[in-house]
Design a protein around this motif. Sequence first.
Motif, PDB file in Angstrom:
ATOM      1  N   LYS A  30      12.623  -9.706  -7.224  1.00 46.98           N
ATOM      2  CA  LYS A  30      13.038 -10.789  -8.121  1.00 46.98           C
ATOM      3  C   LYS A  30      13.079 -12.106  -7.361  1.00 46.98           C
ATOM      4  CE  LYS A  30      16.017  -7.616 -10.741  1.00 46.98           C
ATOM      5  NZ  LYS A  30      17.423  -7.319 -11.137  1.00 46.98           N
ATOM      6  N   PRO A  31      13.044 -13.231  -8.080  1.00 44.85           N
ATOM      7  CA  PRO A  31      13.118 -14.535  -7.406  1.00 44.85           C
ATOM      8  C   PRO A  31      14.413 -14.751  -6.632  1.00 44.85           C
ATOM      9  CG  PRO A  31      12.339 -14.780  -9.662  1.00 44.85           C
ATOM     10  CD  PRO A  31      12.781 -13.364  -9.521  1.00 44.85           C
ATOM     11  N   THR A  32      15.440 -14.009  -6.967  1.00 42.40           N
ATOM     12  CA  THR A  32      16.744 -14.206  -6.320  1.00 42.40           C
ATOM     13  C   THR A  32      16.985 -13.259  -5.153  1.00 42.40           C
ATOM     14  OG1 THR A  32      17.723 -12.730  -7.968  1.00 42.40           O
ATOM     15  CG2 THR A  32      17.821 -15.102  -8.422  1.00 42.40           C
ATOM     16  N   THR A  33      16.081 -12.295  -4.951  1.00 39.31           N
ATOM     17  CA  THR A  33      16.302 -11.300  -3.900  1.00 39.31           C
ATOM     18  C   THR A  33      15.516 -11.654  -2.641  1.00 39.31           C
ATOM     19  OG1 THR A  33      14.496  -9.931  -4.760  1.00 39.31           O
ATOM     20  CG2 THR A  33      16.729  -9.468  -5.559  1.00 39.31           C
ATOM     21  N   PRO A  34      16.012 -11.234  -1.467  1.00 42.92           N
ATOM     22  CA  PRO A  34      15.268 -11.486  -0.223  1.00 42.92           C
ATOM     23  C   PRO A  34      14.077 -10.547  -0.095  1.00 42.92           C
ATOM     24  CG  PRO A  34      17.230 -10.192   0.225  1.00 42.92           C
ATOM     25  CD  PRO A  34      17.291 -10.556  -1.229  1.00 42.92           C
ATOM     26  N   TYR A  35      13.204 -10.838   0.870  1.00 45.04           N
ATOM     27  CA  TYR A  35      12.054  -9.964   1.129  1.00 45.04           C
ATOM     28  C   TYR A  35      12.528  -8.647   1.732  1.00 45.04           C
ATOM     29  CZ  TYR A  35       8.183 -13.011  -0.088  1.00 45.04           C
ATOM     30  OH  TYR A  35       7.267 -13.748  -0.790  1.00 45.04           O
ATOM     31  N   GLN A  36      11.921  -7.563   1.281  1.00 44.20           N
ATOM     32  CA  GLN A  36      12.141  -6.257   1.902  1.00 44.20           C
ATOM     33  C   GLN A  36      10.830  -5.835   2.550  1.00 44.20           C
ATOM     34  OE1 GLN A  36      12.805  -3.077  -1.083  1.00 44.20           O
ATOM     35  NE2 GLN A  36      12.582  -4.669  -2.626  1.00 44.20           N
ATOM     36  N   TRP A  37      10.940  -5.000   3.594  1.00 43.68           N
ATOM     37  CA  TRP A  37       9.777  -4.768   4.451  1.00 43.68           C
ATOM     38  C   TRP A  37       9.445  -3.288   4.607  1.00 43.68           C
ATOM     39  CZ3 TRP A  37       6.742  -8.676   6.006  1.00 43.68           C
ATOM     40  CH2 TRP A  37       7.269  -9.965   5.889  1.00 43.68           C
ATOM     41  N   LEU A  38       8.152  -3.028   4.619  1.00 43.17           N
ATOM     42  CA  LEU A  38       7.592  -1.746   5.009  1.00 43.17           C
ATOM     43  C   LEU A  38       7.174  -1.897   6.469  1.00 43.17           C
ATOM     44  CD1 LEU A  38       6.853   0.928   3.489  1.00 43.17           C
ATOM     45  CD2 LEU A  38       4.542  -0.001   3.241  1.00 43.17           C
ATOM     46  N   HIS A  39       7.685  -1.068   7.366  1.00 41.25           N
ATOM     47  CA  HIS A  39       7.357  -1.197   8.783  1.00 41.25           C
ATOM     48  C   HIS A  39       6.028  -0.506   9.096  1.00 41.25           C
ATOM     49  CE1 HIS A  39      11.205  -2.909  10.543  1.00 41.25           C
ATOM     50  NE2 HIS A  39      11.405  -2.878   9.234  1.00 41.25           N
ATOM     51  N   TYR A  40       5.481  -0.821  10.284  1.00 43.83           N
ATOM     52  CA  TYR A  40       4.111  -0.416  10.613  1.00 43.83           C
ATOM     53  C   TYR A  40       3.894   1.096  10.528  1.00 43.83           C
ATOM     54  CZ  TYR A  40       1.635  -4.683  11.794  1.00 43.83           C
ATOM     55  OH  TYR A  40       0.971  -5.884  11.708  1.00 43.83           O
ATOM     56  N   ASN A  41       4.769   1.872  11.141  1.00 46.29           N
ATOM     57  CA  ASN A  41       4.539   3.322  11.152  1.00 46.29           C
ATOM     58  C   ASN A  41       4.537   3.905   9.740  1.00 46.29           C
ATOM     59  OD1 ASN A  41       4.352   3.221  13.892  1.00 46.29           O
ATOM     60  ND2 ASN A  41       6.372   4.097  14.307  1.00 46.29           N
ATOM     61  N   GLU A  42       5.451   3.396   8.896  1.00 53.57           N
ATOM     62  CA  GLU A  42       5.500   3.892   7.519  1.00 53.57           C
ATOM     63  C   GLU A  42       4.273   3.431   6.741  1.00 53.57           C
ATOM     64  OE1 GLU A  42       8.423   4.000   3.579  1.00 53.57           O
ATOM     65  OE2 GLU A  42       9.018   2.842   5.348  1.00 53.57           O
ATOM     66  N   ALA A  43       3.843   2.176   6.968  1.00 55.25           N
ATOM     67  CA  ALA A  43       2.650   1.662   6.281  1.00 55.25           C
ATOM     68  C   ALA A  43       1.418   2.470   6.678  1.00 55.25           C
ATOM     69  CB  ALA A  43       2.446   0.181   6.608  1.00 55.25           C
ATOM     70  N   LEU A  44       1.297   2.792   7.978  1.00 58.39           N
ATOM     71  CA  LEU A  44       0.173   3.611   8.449  1.00 58.39           C
ATOM     72  C   LEU A  44       0.205   4.999   7.821  1.00 58.39           C
ATOM     73  CD1 LEU A  44      -0.219   2.869  12.275  1.00 58.39           C
ATOM     74  CD2 LEU A  44      -1.999   2.712  10.540  1.00 58.39           C
ATOM     75  N   LEU A  45       1.393   5.598   7.766  1.00 60.65           N
ATOM     76  CA  LEU A  45       1.512   6.935   7.187  1.00 60.65           C
ATOM     77  C   LEU A  45       1.164   6.924   5.707  1.00 60.65           C
ATOM     78  CD1 LEU A  45       2.320   9.902   7.447  1.00 60.65           C
ATOM     79  CD2 LEU A  45       4.700   9.215   6.995  1.00 60.65           C
ATOM     80  N   ARG A  46       1.648   5.903   4.984  1.00 61.50           N
ATOM     81  CA  ARG A  46       1.331   5.819   3.558  1.00 61.50           C
ATOM     82  C   ARG A  46      -0.170   5.623   3.333  1.00 61.50           C
ATOM     83  NH1 ARG A  46       5.105   2.024  -0.011  1.00 61.50           N
ATOM     84  NH2 ARG A  46       3.564   2.827  -1.516  1.00 61.50           N
TER      85      ARG A  46
END
Length: 700
Positions: free
Chosen positions: A120-136
């Motif tokens: 949402k416009p009011t929420t901060p950025y949330q992150w997918l980290h490298y190892n999880e992104a690679l696994l996905r």
Amino acid sequence: MVFGLKLPTIMNITGIMEEMDQYMHYVGGPAGAIALTGVAAASAFYLVSRPSSEKPLVDLMCQSRQLPGAELIRVSKFYKDSKEGKFVSYLYEDTRTLYDCFRRGSKESNDGPCLGWREKPTTPYQWLHYNEALLRAKNFGSGLVALGLIPGANTFLGIYSQNCPEWIIAEHGAYSYSMAIVPLYDTLGPDSCAYIIKQTEINVVVCEDDAKCNMLLDKAPMCLRKLIVIKETRPATNQRARNRGVEIIRFSDVEYMGAQKDNDEQPPRGEDLCTVCYTSGTTGNPKGVMLTHENVVASLCAVILQMGEHRPKSSDVLMSFLPLAHMLERCCENAMLMVGGSIGYFKGDIRNLSEDMKALKPTMVPAVPRLLNRIYDKVHAEIANSFVKKLLFNMALKAKESEIKRGVIRNNSFWDKVVFRKVQEGMGGQVRLMLVGSAPLAGNVLTFIRCAMGCLVMEGYGQTECTAPISLTVQGDHVPEHVGPPVACCCIKLVDVPEMEYYAHAGQGEVCVKGKNVFKGYYKDPEHTALTIDEQGWHHTGDVGMWLPNGTLKIIDRKKHIFKLSQGEYIIPEKIENIYSRSQYVNQVFVHGESLKSCIIAVVVPDVDVIKCWASENNIQGTFSVLCAHPEVKKLIMDDMLSWGKQASLKSFEQVKDIYLHPDPFSVQNGLLTPTFKSKRPEIRSYFKPQIEDMYAKLT
């Protein structure tokens, strides 16, 4: 206090200028007093924040190297082997494909943040980290194999989505099994999307949402069997797909299926195809540009090499908003993945891009002239009605430009804090590097952006067929309106265009490119491939360039879009349009002529803010549409256009004899611009056919 100005207010350009307006009202002489205020305050601030200049990486008076021989080939000075005719392919022995790049980045980042988004416009950025992104990504690729796709470069996966983490997960999932990506995008339209799917025989497309699914289903070719959806689709859409023999599967389900099967990865080789990127084209069906992993890795490595100390690092954050369907953004994001940097995605509404940037605080921003022109216009509209604001702005611009000429790049000067802070904060306040491409950028806008942002702004020239960059400006070169020397993965030569009187021996001609970034050809289109790549492997860009004395390239014309008038004179409309676009009253212009007519005419979209301001000053009332129909407005604009034409030494037959003013801009949405914001000349001509016929009728 700074000469009666409260320090908390000094960070806000509007607030400080309003207070200075009031202050000047009491002290009397605005010009002298404000100059004294600015000089004194700037001098004091300068003493505590002395700037240091950066040494350019090459001699700015000789930025490229000319090889021996009659062809007058120029190469990069950023790669020592270029003088022997060699090109950079990679920077690291173990990183020669995009598959390798992602894994290197994971190590460099130490499993740091990789892909970011916010709900949402009011929420901060949330992150997918490298190892999880690679696994996905691995799981998704394994899921594709489980769905029946055969690993290998002859298997294509379509992606039809706005920029988002799933785009990258799908892309690198495909690379994990040597498959190639075929991006689709909204402005292609249903017919072109269907054409691409049919030509590439795509079975599976990753689709963002319900609307995009329905657009593909409208004209789905028989080969399309599955849509993998990122967001939920309606039951009615699912039923419609079943009726057409298409299965809709959730993105997360493909990942889960892949994790269960755990198919062994089959990494690609450098020479393997990684994408077929379709160019929208101004006429006919789109053409599929075949690019290999080597093409893309060489391209992004050459750019990184040319950036020197400004190159991306694992601590950098990139704002993703330019379409991933185009190679400029693809190269930027894969470069970030190679160094272990972070990529944050905008929410999808370009009108709220500034809010996304404020939340993300990016350090790197790929940009296009259209965005920078808007920033420039907005700032100038803000200061237009205040003498003091204009004066302070011009002082700031002059001071910052003087620093840039001395090799000083910073955003902590007095002028940054007083005048330019609002512009910088509009992009998050931490941008240190901006890459600009896809279209020409006016010199005054580029200089303004460099001054206002206080960061390195590099302007590039390229094409999809060359995996984005061909040339790129060098840190320390403050002179605008050129596109720098060749990048290290290619060389450039100019070829005669006798019908336009451009000759290579005079340093002018069609830009031709050879190197590691040049594409392998158009998919299933040997005819157009042969017209574009000659027998020696040179890609003929269709753009006309000239070498400047310092070894940089300037794009001066376009080989195509030439027509003859009835008296036999050749007209190059884009050259004339570029000249008329210098008028402050002109936002967009389309020059038209016909072989049966003796003169040229133009459709002009005026600059709404400038015209409204002029009308107000001259007591002319009405909406913008009414103003466009007003004879005095038409005379004002045409006189100024002709004046610019005269200054540029246009011949009499190159000057327009009539214009039609149109209130609505040419855009991608109304089908008059390509997705890279080039004019679709046949469509514009057809759209304004009644007005064109009317103008010629009045001139006969």
